[in-house]
Design a protein around this motif. Structure first.
Motif, PDB file in Angstrom:
ATOM      1  N   HIS A  62       0.827  -1.203   0.000  1.00  0.00           N
ATOM      2  CA  HIS A  62       0.000   0.000   0.000  1.00  0.00           C
ATOM      3  C   HIS A  62       0.868   1.263   0.000  1.00  0.00           C
ATOM      4  N   ALA A  63       1.899   1.279   0.838  1.00  0.00           N
ATOM      5  CA  ALA A  63       2.780   2.445   0.913  1.00  0.00           C
ATOM      6  C   ALA A  63       3.485   2.689  -0.426  1.00  0.00           C
ATOM      7  N   LEU A  64       3.910   1.621  -1.087  1.00  0.00           N
ATOM      8  CA  LEU A  64       4.557   1.780  -2.397  1.00  0.00           C
ATOM      9  C   LEU A  64       3.578   2.354  -3.416  1.00  0.00           C
ATOM     10  N   ASP A  65       2.325   1.922  -3.360  1.00  0.00           N
ATOM     11  CA  ASP A  65       1.310   2.469  -4.266  1.00  0.00           C
ATOM     12  C   ASP A  65       1.117   3.959  -4.016  1.00  0.00           C
ATOM     13  N   VAL A  66       1.033   4.355  -2.751  1.00  0.00           N
ATOM     14  CA  VAL A  66       0.883   5.767  -2.389  1.00  0.00           C
ATOM     15  C   VAL A  66       2.080   6.577  -2.896  1.00  0.00           C
ATOM     16  N   LEU A  67       3.253   5.972  -2.883  1.00  0.00           N
ATOM     17  CA  LEU A  67       4.464   6.660  -3.343  1.00  0.00           C
ATOM     18  C   LEU A  67       4.589   6.691  -4.863  1.00  0.00           C
ATOM     19  N   GLY A  68       3.623   6.121  -5.570  1.00  0.00           N
ATOM     20  CA  GLY A  68       3.630   6.202  -7.021  1.00  0.00           C
ATOM     21  C   GLY A  68       4.097   4.951  -7.735  1.00  0.00           C
ATOM     22  N   PHE A  69       4.356   3.891  -7.013  1.00  0.00           N
ATOM     23  CA  PHE A  69       4.764   2.625  -7.628  1.00  0.00           C
ATOM     24  C   PHE A  69       3.499   1.790  -7.878  1.00  0.00           C
ATOM     25  N   HIS A  70       2.772   2.136  -8.939  1.00  0.00           N
ATOM     26  CA  HIS A  70       1.479   1.535  -9.225  1.00  0.00           C
ATOM     27  C   HIS A  70       1.628   0.232 -10.006  1.00  0.00           C
ATOM     28  N   GLY A  71       0.616  -0.597  -9.887  1.00  0.00           N
ATOM     29  CA  GLY A  71       0.551  -1.817 -10.681  1.00  0.00           C
ATOM     30  C   GLY A  71       1.412  -2.955 -10.177  1.00  0.00           C
ATOM     31  N   LEU A  72       1.894  -2.854  -8.955  1.00  0.00           N
ATOM     32  CA  LEU A  72       2.710  -3.931  -8.405  1.00  0.00           C
ATOM     33  C   LEU A  72       1.836  -5.119  -8.050  1.00  0.00           C
ATOM     34  N   GLY A  73       2.396  -6.286  -8.116  1.00  0.00           N
ATOM     35  CA  GLY A  73       1.691  -7.482  -7.668  1.00  0.00           C
ATOM     36  C   GLY A  73       1.768  -7.585  -6.156  1.00  0.00           C
ATOM     37  N   GLU A  74       1.532  -8.776  -5.674  1.00  0.00           N
ATOM     38  CA  GLU A  74       1.562  -9.029  -4.237  1.00  0.00           C
ATOM     39  C   GLU A  74       2.961  -8.766  -3.678  1.00  0.00           C
ATOM     40  N   VAL A  75       3.027  -8.138  -2.514  1.00  0.00           N
ATOM     41  CA  VAL A  75       4.294  -7.893  -1.819  1.00  0.00           C
ATOM     42  C   VAL A  75       4.341  -8.828  -0.622  1.00  0.00           C
ATOM     43  N   ARG A  76       5.421  -9.576  -0.487  1.00  0.00           N
ATOM     44  CA  ARG A  76       5.612 -10.495   0.632  1.00  0.00           C
ATOM     45  C   ARG A  76       6.912 -10.104   1.345  1.00  0.00           C
ATOM     46  N   VAL A  77       6.913 -10.222   2.651  1.00  0.00           N
ATOM     47  CA  VAL A  77       8.075  -9.866   3.461  1.00  0.00           C
ATOM     48  C   VAL A  77       8.646 -11.137   4.077  1.00  0.00           C
ATOM     49  N   GLY A  78       9.967 -11.226   4.099  1.00  0.00           N
ATOM     50  CA  GLY A  78      10.647 -12.351   4.723  1.00  0.00           C
ATOM     51  C   GLY A  78      11.809 -11.851   5.558  1.00  0.00           C
ATOM     52  N   LYS A  79      12.661 -12.772   5.943  1.00  0.00           N
ATOM     53  CA  LYS A  79      13.853 -12.390   6.700  1.00  0.00           C
ATOM     54  C   LYS A  79      15.037 -13.199   6.203  1.00  0.00           C
ATOM     55  N   THR A  80      16.203 -12.601   6.319  1.00  0.00           N
ATOM     56  CA  THR A  80      17.453 -13.239   5.922  1.00  0.00           C
ATOM     57  C   THR A  80      18.374 -13.264   7.132  1.00  0.00           C
ATOM     58  N   ILE A  81      18.929 -14.429   7.398  1.00  0.00           N
ATOM     59  CA  ILE A  81      19.867 -14.585   8.508  1.00  0.00           C
ATOM     60  C   ILE A  81      21.171 -15.121   7.929  1.00  0.00           C
ATOM     61  N   GLU A  82      22.286 -14.452   8.212  1.00  0.00           N
ATOM     62  CA  GLU A  82      23.602 -14.929   7.769  1.00  0.00           C
ATOM     63  C   GLU A  82      24.390 -15.379   8.984  1.00  0.00           C
ATOM     64  N   VAL A  83      24.979 -16.570   8.866  1.00  0.00           N
ATOM     65  CA  VAL A  83      25.704 -17.168   9.984  1.00  0.00           C
ATOM     66  C   VAL A  83      27.035 -17.706   9.475  1.00  0.00           C
ATOM     67  N   ASP A  84      28.113 -17.418  10.196  1.00  0.00           N
ATOM     68  CA  ASP A  84      29.409 -18.039   9.897  1.00  0.00           C
ATOM     69  C   ASP A  84      29.437 -19.390  10.595  1.00  0.00           C
ATOM     70  N   VAL A  85      29.597 -20.452   9.806  1.00  0.00           N
ATOM     71  CA  VAL A  85      29.644 -21.797  10.376  1.00  0.00           C
ATOM     72  C   VAL A  85      31.062 -22.345  10.267  1.00  0.00           C
ATOM     73  N   PRO A  86      31.482 -23.144  11.237  1.00  0.00           N
ATOM     74  CA  PRO A  86      32.866 -23.613  11.289  1.00  0.00           C
ATOM     75  C   PRO A  86      33.118 -24.839  10.396  1.00  0.00           C
ATOM     76  N   THR A  87      33.018 -24.642   9.083  1.00  0.00           N
ATOM     77  CA  THR A  87      33.327 -25.719   8.153  1.00  0.00           C
ATOM     78  C   THR A  87      33.761 -25.125   6.822  1.00  0.00           C
ATOM     79  N   GLU A  88      34.522 -25.866   6.071  1.00  0.00           N
ATOM     80  CA  GLU A  88      34.919 -25.449   4.725  1.00  0.00           C
ATOM     81  C   GLU A  88      34.189 -26.282   3.671  1.00  0.00           C
ATOM     82  N   ASN A  89      33.323 -27.173   4.106  1.00  0.00           N
ATOM     83  CA  ASN A  89      32.566 -28.036   3.213  1.00  0.00           C
ATOM     84  C   ASN A  89      31.202 -27.395   2.942  1.00  0.00           C
TER      85      ASN A  89
END
Length: 80
Positions: A23-50
């Protein structure tokens, strides 16, 4: 080795945050967008080289804590 775990809501699960952003993107002028979905990204350093072991560890972390398997899907990948 760095692993990136992406977590998103499953199809069919309501995403009020995505709706609000869409909705906010539409108000800002980004019309005609499809469904917007939100997720999350987690980055982790793991102790392996494999790479396979790193991805497996990322998937195990997602199943144990990072994702709610009832309403979320996840993927894990090694990043440079």
């Amino acid at each position: 080795m760095k692993v990136r775990v992406n977590v998103v809501l499953k199809e069919g699960v309501l995403d009020p945050q995505g709706k609000a952003i869409g909705h906010a993107l539409d108000v800002l002028g980004f019309h005609g967008l499809g469904e917007v979905r939100v997720g999350k990204t987690i980055e982790v350093d793991v102790p392996t080289e494999n790479e396979e072991a790193a991805v497996a560890q990322g998937e195990a972390m997602a199943r144990a804590l990072l994702a709610n398997l009832v309403i979320e899907d996840f993927s894990a990948e090694v990043v440079a």
